[in-house]
Design an enzyme around this catalytic site. Structure first.
Site, PDB file in Angstrom:
ATOM      1  N   GLY A   1       0.801  -1.225   0.000  1.00  0.00           N
ATOM      2  CA  GLY A   1       0.000   0.000   0.000  1.00  0.00           C
ATOM      3  C   GLY A   1       0.829   1.268   0.000  1.00  0.00           C
TER       4      GLY A   1
ATOM      5  CB  ALA B   1       3.987   4.526  -8.221  1.00  0.00           C
TER       6      ALA B   1
ATOM      7  CG  ASP C   1      -0.091   4.263  -5.878  1.00  0.00           C
ATOM      8  OD1 ASP C   1      -1.065   4.762  -5.294  1.00  0.00           O
ATOM      9  OD2 ASP C   1       0.289   3.096  -5.685  1.00  0.00           O
TER      10      ASP C   1
HETATM   11  O1  PMV Z   1      -2.190  -0.539  -2.438  1.00  0.00           O
HETATM   12  P1  PMV Z   1      -1.727   0.345  -3.516  1.00  0.00           P
HETATM   13  O2  PMV Z   1      -0.533   1.158  -3.155  1.00  0.00           O
HETATM   14  O3  PMV Z   1      -1.498  -0.419  -4.802  1.00  0.00           O
HETATM   15  O4  PMV Z   1      -2.877   1.422  -3.786  1.00  0.00           O
HETATM   16  C1  PMV Z   1      -4.048   1.043  -4.448  1.00  0.00           C
HETATM   17  C2  PMV Z   1      -5.059   2.136  -4.410  1.00  0.00           C
HETATM   18  C3  PMV Z   1      -6.331   1.830  -5.208  1.00  0.00           C
HETATM   19  O5  PMV Z   1      -7.184   2.959  -5.087  1.00  0.00           O
HETATM   20  C4  PMV Z   1      -7.051   0.617  -4.668  1.00  0.00           C
HETATM   21  C5  PMV Z   1      -6.028   1.596  -6.687  1.00  0.00           C
HETATM   22  C6  PMV Z   1      -5.556   2.827  -7.442  1.00  0.00           C
HETATM   23  O6  PMV Z   1      -4.902   2.645  -8.483  1.00  0.00           O
HETATM   24  O7  PMV Z   1      -5.884   3.963  -7.046  1.00  0.00           O
END
Ligand code: PMV
Length: 333
Positions: free
Chosen positions: A117, A122, A164
């Site tokens: 998360g 990115a 991201d």
């Molecule tokens: O968990 P991460 O860092 O891949 O964040 C994902 C966030 C989402 O809203 C679920 C997907 C996105 O691309 O915004």
């Protein structure tokens, strides 16, 4: 032969303070850069582009002529992000008349725990592209860099928002207006409030699913429209809050909605509960299914919080403050 060092590129990571998942469907979100970094160290090379992925123990050697037509299908996703990044920047520059790219060696390493998360992919994509540009002494506008990095994220990951990519490139607090437009919030009332906040980013547990899978599952949730709308309403309220208490309350409300979407876990819920008991509020951050929780701490009750997190055996705790270098890896197990 002694290696000739050409320079270092650093790109931070990010947390989503409000609005994940709903942002993929065009609702707003608020995100914040975190000072856990990916580093690209650039060296001269005689021929080829050589990329060492230190954390994965992998090395890639690319003949520059072959890059525009690289077939990415046979690579796993961690390597694919880097290869797709190189291919995308080469094709972008070729379309604009650049040729004869310089060979270089790039060592990539990262402080960022992967797939939890914090936007490690990115950050790695932006590091790779910025390193390529630096090695070739080419500069492009930030907005263009953002577009290329986002296209890489989408190509490798599938459905995604610009959150991201934009957050790690702009290294600030951002309001994501919809899945591909954003605004840097520096100087606003919310930015000033956030600047005084002490956050803890808690890596609670490893994720069992990738972001793309979680986004797909949420897309099939029967009440997603209604839940996304409620998340969107919270995001709209965030810019009006004046106190840490109000901000923390909205974080907890947002977390409850993420739980309804089915992306929390019992351990994440326990950490959020601790964050509310010892701090102003907390929520999971990112796609969920494990990963990280962000807690808005009350510094007077911090020791009790850290003790309880230790008892829960979370994986890692990072401090995070807007515009200040994070004291990272505090309390690492
Ligand atoms: O968990 P991460 O860092 O891949 O964040 C994902 C966030 C989402 O809203 C679920 C997907 C996105 O691309 O915004």
């Amino acid at each position: 032969m002694k290696e000739v060092f050409k320079g270092t590129v650093e790109v931070p990571s990010k947390v989503i303070l409000f609005g994940e998942h709903a942002v993929v469907e065009g609702y707003g979100a608020i995100s914040m850069a975190v000072d856990l970094k990916t580093r690209g160290r650039i060296f001269e090379s005689e021929k080829d582009i050589v990329i060492n992925l230190r954390d994965l123990g992998r090395s890639l050697t690319l003949n520059i002529e072959d890059i525009p037509t690289l077939n990415l299908r046979n690579y796993n996703s961690s390597v694919k992000y880097v290869l797709c990044a190189i291919k995308s920047i080469v094709n972008y520059l070729k379309d604009r008349g650049y040729e004869d790219f310089k060979p270089f060696k790039l060592d990539i390493s990262s402080d960022i725990p992967v797939s939890c998360g914090l936007g490690s992919s990115a950050s790695v994509v932006a590091t790779t592209i910025k390193s390529f540009l630096s090695a070739n002494t080419i500069s492009i506008p930030k907005k263009e860099l953002c577009k290329i990095c986002f296209s890489v994220e989408r190509e490798v990951q599938g459905k995604a928002s610009i959150t991201d990519t934009a957050t790690v490139i702009y290294n600030s607090v951002l309001k994501i207006k919809n899945s591909n437009d954003f605004e840097v919030l520096e100087g606003t009332k919310l930015y000033k409030l956030l600047k005084g906040c002490h956050f803890l980013v808690v890596h609670v547990e490893r994720r069992k699913k990738k972001t793309a899978e979680l986004v797909k599952e949420v897309a099939e949730h029967p009440r997603k429209e209604e839940i996304f709308r409620s998340i969107g309403e919270i995001v709209n309220k965030v810019e009006e809050v004046s106190t840490w208490e109000e901000l923390g309350d909205l974080m907890v409300k947002n977390h409850k909605l993420l739980r309804e979407l089915g992306v929390s876990t019992s351990k994440i819920d326990k950490v959020v509960e601790l964050g509310s008991r010892y701090g102003y509020g907390a929520k999971l951050s990112g796609a969920g299914g494990g990963g990280v929780v962000i807690i808005l701490t009350d510094e007077d009750r911090r020791e009790g919080l850290l003790e309880s997190l230790r008892e829960l055996e979370v994986l890692d705790v990072f401090e995070c403050k807007v515009g200040v270098k994070s004291e990272i890896k505090r309390d690492k197990k």
